[in-house]
Design an enzyme around this catalytic site. Structure first.
Site, PDB file in Angstrom:
ATOM      1  N   CYS A   9       0.737   4.189 -25.951  1.00  0.00           N
ATOM      2  CA  CYS A   9      -0.696   4.520 -25.886  1.00  0.00           C
ATOM      3  C   CYS A   9      -0.948   6.000 -25.615  1.00  0.00           C
ATOM      4  O   CYS A   9      -2.025   6.512 -25.913  1.00  0.00           O
ATOM      5  CB  CYS A   9      -1.388   3.673 -24.822  1.00  0.00           C
ATOM      6  SG  CYS A   9      -1.338   1.914 -25.186  1.00  0.00           S
ATOM      7  N   HIS A  60      -8.376   7.253 -23.529  1.00  0.00           N
ATOM      8  CA  HIS A  60      -7.740   6.114 -24.181  1.00  0.00           C
ATOM      9  C   HIS A  60      -8.562   4.878 -23.838  1.00  0.00           C
ATOM     10  O   HIS A  60      -8.982   4.693 -22.697  1.00  0.00           O
ATOM     11  CB  HIS A  60      -6.305   5.978 -23.660  1.00  0.00           C
ATOM     12  CG  HIS A  60      -5.643   4.702 -24.054  1.00  0.00           C
ATOM     13  ND1 HIS A  60      -5.647   4.235 -25.354  1.00  0.00           N
ATOM     14  CD2 HIS A  60      -4.958   3.780 -23.319  1.00  0.00           C
ATOM     15  CE1 HIS A  60      -4.985   3.089 -25.396  1.00  0.00           C
ATOM     16  NE2 HIS A  60      -4.568   2.788 -24.182  1.00  0.00           N
ATOM     17  N   ASN A 108      -7.969  -2.215 -27.373  1.00  0.00           N
ATOM     18  CA  ASN A 108      -6.935  -1.201 -27.156  1.00  0.00           C
ATOM     19  C   ASN A 108      -6.133  -1.015 -28.456  1.00  0.00           C
ATOM     20  O   ASN A 108      -5.355  -1.889 -28.818  1.00  0.00           O
ATOM     21  CB  ASN A 108      -6.030  -1.651 -26.008  1.00  0.00           C
ATOM     22  CG  ASN A 108      -4.983  -0.613 -25.643  1.00  0.00           C
ATOM     23  OD1 ASN A 108      -4.723   0.320 -26.402  1.00  0.00           O
ATOM     24  ND2 ASN A 108      -4.368  -0.785 -24.497  1.00  0.00           N
TER      25      ASN A 108
END
Ligand code: UT7
Length: 326
Positions: free
Chosen positions: A116, A253, A283
């Site tokens: 990520c 993020h 996500n």
């Protein structure tokens, strides 16, 4: 003041696959509810790539939009860095597949794997080329098909992730060496391999010989996220020479609405400066920051000349932050 070369974002693009999967649909697959997912994460829906859509296809679509926004074509591109944890193949790098599909000339192309945090890492790596005059037109792309790593019997993870891609074009421009310069101004990158067990995929070519599934101790990751990210934000702001409060937009993020609000509060960023897209695409790992940036630019909130703060944390654990002036 001495002139310095800066890596400037000259175009932004994003792409989400067509297929929308709502929370209600997932409640038919695992024991969960729309209410639980929205309350604990802020997520309302996510996208799922078609069976014949690979990470490189999502990357190409986002890259085309970024190139168009920058007024460049594939023929101008001399560097491609793809941040992905879901590559098309074990090798070659997804970046070289993107290069072929876009029709870019021979140049430099490779992937960055920091899960990520991949997009922040990739920006820093690309800066090493662009700000040294070693690339004139770089594509930095975050592209993920995270739904392919899901264990659809694990409600603690399968509701959290989605597919998508985002891209920026980076070009060198001369600056004054001041914080008023456009371009990438500061970074802080971090990794702590001792925390692997909190978030990982339980397969790979040199161990199980399988693709594996994503495993996460969500509440443990959550606990580390706010503290770790906040430290990196302060370090990136110091590296850039700007106070955190002076940023115009916080583009985090997009893992969980509660994390991004918690981080903003801890570092003193006002709620209205936070770009949040987690409700729409969940996500998307390395794709989530450029997707949120694209949303902010396209809806007119984020404008050239403004100071942006990006941050991420993911498997590794890895985390980091970047300050840039658009
Ligand atoms: O991008 C990479 C970084 N990843 C992240 O940042 C994710 C970080 N973690 C999180 O976002 C949150 O920890 C989660 C959203 C994953 C979970 O939220 P939480 O508030 O930390 O819940 P929890 O894991 O402590 O679980 C609370 C309860 C448990 O039930 P019991 O044991 O209390 O009876 C879980 O089994 O919620 C249950 N649960 C669910 N219930 C309904 C877990 N997943 C679900 C679900 N639907 N999908």
């Amino acid at each position: 003041m001495t002139k310095v070369l800066r890596s400037v974002v000259t175009g932004v693009g994003g792409y989400l696959p067509e297929n929308v999967v709502t929370n209600a649909e997932l409640a038919k697959v695992v024991e969960t509810s729309d209410e639980w997912i929205r309350e604990r994460t802020g997520i309302r829906e996510r996208r799922k790539a078609a069976d014949d859509e690979a990470a490189s296809d999502l990357a190409v679509a986002a890259a085309r939009r970024a190139l168009e926004a920058a007024g460049r074509t594939a023929l101008d591109v001399d560097l491609i860095v793809v941040a992905t944890t879901t590559p098309d193949l074990t090798f070659p790098a997804t970046a070289t597949i993107v290069q072929r599909k876009l029709g870019c000339p021979v140049g430099v192309a490779f992937d960055v794997q920091a899960v990520c945090s991949g997009f922040v890492y990739a920006l820093s790596v690309a800066d090493g080329f662009v700000a040294r005059g070693r690339a004139k037109c770089a594509l930095v792309i975050g592209a993920e098909t995270m739904t392919r790593l899901m264990d659809w019997t694990d409600r603690g993870t399968c509701v959290l992730f989605g597919d998508g891609a985002g891209a920026v074009v980076l070009e060198p421009q001369e600056g004054e060496g001041e914080v008023t310069d456009r371009g990438l101004l500061g970074f802080a990158l971090r990794a702590d391999g001792t925390k692997q067990d909190l978030l990982y995929v339980d397969g790979g070519p040199s161990t199980t010989g399988t693709r594996g599934f994503l495993r996460m101790q969500g509440n443990q990751v959550f606990r580390h996220a706010v503290v770790n990210i906040s430290e990196a934000i302060h370090a990136a702001a110091e590296d850039a020479g700007v106070p955190v409060e002076s940023v115009d937009w916080f583009i985090p993020h997009q893992a969980n609405q509660r994390i991004l609000e918690g981080v903003a509060k801890r570092v003193g960023i006002a709620e209205e400066k936070v770009i949040s897209t987690v409700a729409q695409h969940a996500n998307t790992s390395a794709a989530s920051i450029p997707l949120a940036l694209d949303q902010g630019v396209r809806d007119g909130r984020v404008k050239p000349g403004e100071l942006l703060l990006l941050e991420a944390m993911g498997g590794g654990l890895t985390w980091g932050a970047c300050v840039l002036r658009l």
